[in-house]
Design a protein around this motif. Structure first.
Motif, PDB file in Angstrom:
ATOM      1  N   ALA A 494       0.819  -1.217   0.000  1.00 17.03           N
ATOM      2  CA  ALA A 494       0.000   0.000   0.000  1.00 17.03           C
ATOM      3  C   ALA A 494       0.853   1.268   0.000  1.00 17.03           C
ATOM      4  O   ALA A 494       1.855   1.370   0.716  1.00 17.03           O
ATOM      5  N   GLN A 495       0.416   2.217  -0.816  1.00 14.30           N
ATOM      6  CA  GLN A 495       1.040   3.532  -0.811  1.00 14.30           C
ATOM      7  C   GLN A 495       0.026   4.553  -1.325  1.00 14.30           C
ATOM      8  O   GLN A 495      -0.962   4.200  -1.983  1.00 14.30           O
ATOM      9  N   LEU A 496       0.280   5.812  -0.991  1.00 17.38           N
ATOM     10  CA  LEU A 496      -0.609   6.888  -1.401  1.00 17.38           C
ATOM     11  C   LEU A 496      -0.189   7.415  -2.763  1.00 17.38           C
ATOM     12  O   LEU A 496       1.003   7.464  -3.081  1.00 17.38           O
ATOM     13  N   GLY A 497      -1.170   7.808  -3.555  1.00 12.65           N
ATOM     14  CA  GLY A 497      -0.874   8.333  -4.877  1.00 12.65           C
ATOM     15  C   GLY A 497      -0.206   9.695  -4.825  1.00 12.65           C
ATOM     16  O   GLY A 497      -0.281  10.420  -3.826  1.00 12.65           O
ATOM     17  N   THR A 498       0.450  10.052  -5.926  1.00 15.01           N
ATOM     18  CA  THR A 498       1.136  11.336  -6.071  1.00 15.01           C
ATOM     19  C   THR A 498       0.301  12.255  -6.951  1.00 15.01           C
ATOM     20  O   THR A 498      -0.185  11.842  -8.013  1.00 15.01           O
ATOM     21  N   LEU A 499       0.145  13.510  -6.510  1.00 15.36           N
ATOM     22  CA  LEU A 499      -0.654  14.475  -7.262  1.00 15.36           C
ATOM     23  C   LEU A 499      -0.053  14.693  -8.647  1.00 15.36           C
ATOM     24  O   LEU A 499       1.152  14.944  -8.788  1.00 15.36           O
ATOM     25  N   LEU A 500      -0.913  14.610  -9.660  1.00 15.27           N
ATOM     26  CA  LEU A 500      -0.438  14.742 -11.032  1.00 15.27           C
ATOM     27  C   LEU A 500      -0.185  16.199 -11.407  1.00 15.27           C
ATOM     28  O   LEU A 500       0.803  16.517 -12.082  1.00 15.27           O
ATOM     29  N   GLY A 501      -1.072  17.089 -10.975  1.00 18.39           N
ATOM     30  CA  GLY A 501      -0.942  18.495 -11.346  1.00 18.39           C
ATOM     31  C   GLY A 501      -2.162  19.271 -10.916  1.00 18.39           C
ATOM     32  O   GLY A 501      -2.916  18.821 -10.042  1.00 18.39           O
ATOM     33  N   PRO A 502      -2.406  20.436 -11.500  1.00 20.11           N
ATOM     34  CA  PRO A 502      -3.551  21.255 -11.108  1.00 20.11           C
ATOM     35  C   PRO A 502      -4.881  20.533 -11.321  1.00 20.11           C
ATOM     36  O   PRO A 502      -5.015  19.674 -12.207  1.00 20.11           O
ATOM     37  N   GLU A 514      -8.311   9.261 -19.933  1.00 22.42           N
ATOM     38  CA  GLU A 514      -8.013   8.532 -21.166  1.00 22.42           C
ATOM     39  C   GLU A 514      -6.597   8.853 -21.656  1.00 22.42           C
ATOM     40  O   GLU A 514      -5.861   7.962 -22.099  1.00 22.42           O
ATOM     41  N   ASP A 515      -6.191  10.113 -21.522  1.00 21.14           N
ATOM     42  CA  ASP A 515      -4.832  10.492 -21.921  1.00 21.14           C
ATOM     43  C   ASP A 515      -3.789   9.825 -21.025  1.00 21.14           C
ATOM     44  O   ASP A 515      -2.709   9.418 -21.499  1.00 21.14           O
ATOM     45  N   VAL A 516      -4.067   9.710 -19.725  1.00 18.71           N
ATOM     46  CA  VAL A 516      -3.153   9.039 -18.807  1.00 18.71           C
ATOM     47  C   VAL A 516      -2.971   7.584 -19.229  1.00 18.71           C
ATOM     48  O   VAL A 516      -1.844   7.060 -19.264  1.00 18.71           O
ATOM     49  N   VAL A 517      -4.079   6.938 -19.544  1.00 17.00           N
ATOM     50  CA  VAL A 517      -4.012   5.529 -19.932  1.00 17.00           C
ATOM     51  C   VAL A 517      -3.267   5.376 -21.257  1.00 17.00           C
ATOM     52  O   VAL A 517      -2.437   4.462 -21.414  1.00 17.00           O
ATOM     53  N   ASP A 518      -3.540   6.256 -22.214  1.00 18.13           N
ATOM     54  CA  ASP A 518      -2.839   6.182 -23.500  1.00 18.13           C
ATOM     55  C   ASP A 518      -1.332   6.413 -23.322  1.00 18.13           C
ATOM     56  O   ASP A 518      -0.504   5.763 -23.981  1.00 18.13           O
ATOM     57  N   THR A 519      -0.985   7.308 -22.405  1.00 20.78           N
ATOM     58  CA  THR A 519       0.426   7.567 -22.120  1.00 20.78           C
ATOM     59  C   THR A 519       1.084   6.330 -21.530  1.00 20.78           C
ATOM     60  O   THR A 519       2.217   5.966 -21.894  1.00 20.78           O
ATOM     61  N   TYR A 520       0.382   5.688 -20.632  1.00 22.95           N
ATOM     62  CA  TYR A 520       0.898   4.426 -20.068  1.00 22.95           C
ATOM     63  C   TYR A 520       1.140   3.393 -21.159  1.00 22.95           C
ATOM     64  O   TYR A 520       2.184   2.716 -21.175  1.00 22.95           O
ATOM     65  N   MET A 521       0.203   3.269 -22.092  1.00 19.88           N
ATOM     66  CA  MET A 521       0.340   2.268 -23.147  1.00 19.88           C
ATOM     67  C   MET A 521       1.583   2.545 -23.997  1.00 19.88           C
ATOM     68  O   MET A 521       2.225   1.619 -24.498  1.00 19.88           O
ATOM     69  N   GLY A 539       7.726   7.498 -12.344  1.00 20.46           N
ATOM     70  CA  GLY A 539       7.188   8.646 -11.634  1.00 20.46           C
ATOM     71  C   GLY A 539       6.051   9.279 -12.409  1.00 20.46           C
ATOM     72  O   GLY A 539       5.659   8.799 -13.493  1.00 20.46           O
ATOM     73  N   VAL A 540       5.512  10.380 -11.907  1.00 19.03           N
ATOM     74  CA  VAL A 540       4.342  10.998 -12.552  1.00 19.03           C
ATOM     75  C   VAL A 540       4.729  12.040 -13.602  1.00 19.03           C
ATOM     76  O   VAL A 540       3.877  12.456 -14.399  1.00 19.03           O
ATOM     77  N   GLU A 541       5.983  12.500 -13.608  1.00 18.36           N
ATOM     78  CA  GLU A 541       6.354  13.597 -14.508  1.00 18.36           C
ATOM     79  C   GLU A 541       6.088  13.305 -15.987  1.00 18.36           C
ATOM     80  O   GLU A 541       5.565  14.161 -16.700  1.00 18.36           O
ATOM     81  N   PRO A 542       6.465  12.113 -16.506  1.00 21.66           N
ATOM     82  CA  PRO A 542       6.172  11.860 -17.925  1.00 21.66           C
ATOM     83  C   PRO A 542       4.673  11.932 -18.238  1.00 21.66           C
ATOM     84  O   PRO A 542       4.286  12.375 -19.326  1.00 21.66           O
ATOM     85  N   PHE A 543       3.856  11.505 -17.296  1.00 20.61           N
ATOM     86  CA  PHE A 543       2.405  11.586 -17.480  1.00 20.61           C
ATOM     87  C   PHE A 543       1.954  13.040 -17.437  1.00 20.61           C
ATOM     88  O   PHE A 543       1.129  13.478 -18.246  1.00 20.61           O
ATOM     89  N   LYS A 544       2.483  13.783 -16.465  1.00 18.82           N
ATOM     90  CA  LYS A 544       2.111  15.194 -16.328  1.00 18.82           C
ATOM     91  C   LYS A 544       2.435  15.978 -17.595  1.00 18.82           C
ATOM     92  O   LYS A 544       1.616  16.776 -18.077  1.00 18.82           O
ATOM     93  N   GLU A 545       3.629  15.766 -18.143  1.00 18.81           N
ATOM     94  CA  GLU A 545       4.051  16.496 -19.335  1.00 18.81           C
ATOM     95  C   GLU A 545       3.114  16.242 -20.504  1.00 18.81           C
ATOM     96  O   GLU A 545       2.713  17.181 -21.208  1.00 18.81           O
TER      97      GLU A 545
END
Length: 551
Positions: A494-502, A514-521, A539-545
């Protein structure tokens, strides 16, 4: 199933009679709403946004067919034809009229279920693994110990008015399906090197306004010491918990402020004074509870029988079997998860007709036993493999065979602003729209295991902090906005999630997910790398960008 006795039945009948009188006095004006509030909360009755809500406990997530059928009756007669299963193995009825509440509660009490201690500053419903006593990976049936705790904590005179509500969860399996690390007390049942049964004890977990993962304060507690040690924890919390500030009243704040080591020292000191007293569990006391659990009379059956092999030639059945059927500890049997997340429906809702269907199927194929998981799905824990094709056909006809368990559209969500007076934003419509984006099950299966959790406010009833993708509704200048977190999880790691952005607007949430999932793929190392593992690696930065560039 645990066999309740005449004392249990008499106790519930008396409680219903008492509440009937209280409702009568409220309706006559003899009690004001402020005077009535603590009385109704003791029975699981909330005043929600539009009506009273009745929350019914399902102890350690276990129901029999008669109980589920009675819940269907209450939904049909006293509500609007459905019930909502929650993340804490309860069921909620959202539209019951005040003057009909006693009748609804009396109907439920006849089959041994009630709302006592599903609200208030007390020890709430003790929860556990919905696969208990069926999965081959556990060392004992955790429901035995949950029942011991239930009997101990019900109307406990010292712990009925704690600083804040208190939640306990137990698992006995290597894989944690009970989210024990985000509860006030988490108990991991295991055996030590000598083969003795006991618990790892974690304290101070919890979500809400200030989320924490629980801290381990005792790696091994002999099982017979469970009640005395829990009592020591409760006494320390009851004495030192913050009563001056509702936002700092949970045990997680106490553990955080003084530290797990100091909290452990205080518990050990208290325990030393009481461990050899009346709460010491004798072998006879444990056996008495264990003997009241009635287990199925499993017939010797062939594993992977010919009837199952033949049925797997049907692609639709094979897809459901691969997604929703799991290994049982007894050869020839399986565990079946029933998704309550068809695309477009509110997560965790079941109609009265669907509850009747599940009750009928449990009687026919599952030894009359049903389980509720914290993921807001149902489970038939003991189904003969030879009966799986017929079970699937019946579930499919009732709209209960959606093969999306643990996929991106198997979303956990609280009722949100559609029902809850505390919510800041809607949760159900967000879940429905995201599910529609991934309605193509081939696409969802290609994404793989991915948990989305949605809460309509900071109280986190949707457990958004521990979602692989967590979504929290907030209010800004009278408008709904949503914060997104990535990388949370509720299992043994178990761990807490990290805030993606605003925070983003209501309209933007489905597209952002949907964009997060597509980025993961695009970024995953291969189909074998789950979403949660990709986030852990990058980490979350590539998703955030990528995501915020598109919004």
């Amino acid at each position: 199933m645990y066999a309740y006795d005449e004392f249990d039945r008499a106790f519930l009948a008396e409680r219903v009679a008492e509440f009937r009188d209280q409702v009568g006095r409220r309706l006559s004006g003899a009690l004001s709403e402020d005077e009535f509030k603590p009385l109704r909360l003791m029975n699981g009755v909330y005043l929600q946004l539009h009506a009273y809500m009745l929350r019914i406990a399902i102890p350690y997530g276990t129901l029999n067919a008669a109980q589920l059928r009675r819940m269907a009756h209450v939904a049909r007669v006293y509500d609007r034809g459905y019930g909502h299963f929650t993340t804490r193995q309860n069921i909620q009825f959202n539209w019951i009229k005040l003057d009909e509440l006693p009748e609804a509660m009396a109907a439920l009490a006849e089959v041994g279920v009630h709302g006592i201690q599903t609200s208030g500053n007390c020890i709430r419903n003790v929860t556990t693994d919905q696969w208990a006593a069926a999965t081959p990976e556990e060392c004992d049936d955790p429901r035995i110990w949950a029942e011991i705790l239930r009997q101990y904590s019900t109307l406990h005179p010292e712990f009925t008015y704690l600083p804040r509500k208190f939640k306990i969860a137990i698992t006995a399996a290597g894989h944690d399906r009970a989210a024990i690390k985000v509860h006030d007390v988490g108990l991991r049942l295991h055996r030590n090197s000598e083969g003795e049964l006991g618990f790892e004890v974690l304290v101070g977990g919890g979500l809400g306004r200030t989320p924490f993962v629980g801290k381990s304060i005792r790696p091994f507690l002999p099982a017979r010491e469970l009640l005395s040690y829990i009592e020591a924890i409760m006494r320390v919390y009851n004495q030192y918990g913050r009563r001056d500030n509702i936002y700092k009243a949970r045990i997680k704040i106490l553990v955080h402020e003084i530290g797990a080591e100091e909290f452990s020292k205080a518990v050990e000191a208290e325990w030393a004074a009481i461990r050899d007293g009346a709460l010491h569990l004798t072998d006879e006391a444990i056996a008495e509870i264990r003997d009241r659990f009635i287990y199925p009379a499993f017939a010797p059956l062939e594993n992977e029988p010919a009837a199952l092999t033949e049925a797997l030639a049907d692609p639709r059945f094979a897809t459901w079997h691969r997604n929703s059927v799991h290994a049982h500890k007894v050869p020839g049997y399986s565990i079946v998860t029933i998704s309550l997340k068809p695309v477009g429906a509110p997560p965790g809702d079941a109609t009265a007709d669907q509850m009747d269907v599940v009750a009928d199927l449990a009687e026919r194929y599952g030894f009359s036993e049903i389980r509720v998981g914290h993921e807001q799905n149902l489970c038939l824990p003991h189904v003969a493999q030879q009966d799986l094709p017929a079970l699937w056909a019946a579930l499919d006809a009732a709209g209960l065979a959606t093969p999306n368990v643990n996929l991106v559209n198997d979303i956990i969500a609280c009722p949100g602003l559609d029902y809850c007076a505390l919510a800041n934003a809607r949760a159900i419509p967000v879940a429905q729209e995201i599910a529609k984006r991934f309605a193509d099950l081939d696409r969802a299966r290609g994404v793989g295991r991915l948990h989305i959790n949605i809460s309509g406010c900071i109280n986190a009833c949707g457990h958004h902090h521990v979602g692989h993708i967590g979504i929290l509704g907030v209010e800004k200048n009278g408008q709904e906005f949503y914060q997104i977190t990535l990388g949370g999880r509720a299992d043994e790691h178990a761990q807490l999630g990290t805030l993606l952005g605003p925070a983003v607007s209501y309209e933007q949430v489905p597209g952002l997910v949907e964009d997060v999932v597509d980025t993961y793929m695009e970024l995953r190392a291969g189909p074998q790398e789950l979403f949660i593992d990709t986030v852990a690696r990058l980490g979350v930065e590539p998703f955030k960008e990528r995501v915020y560039a598109a919004h």
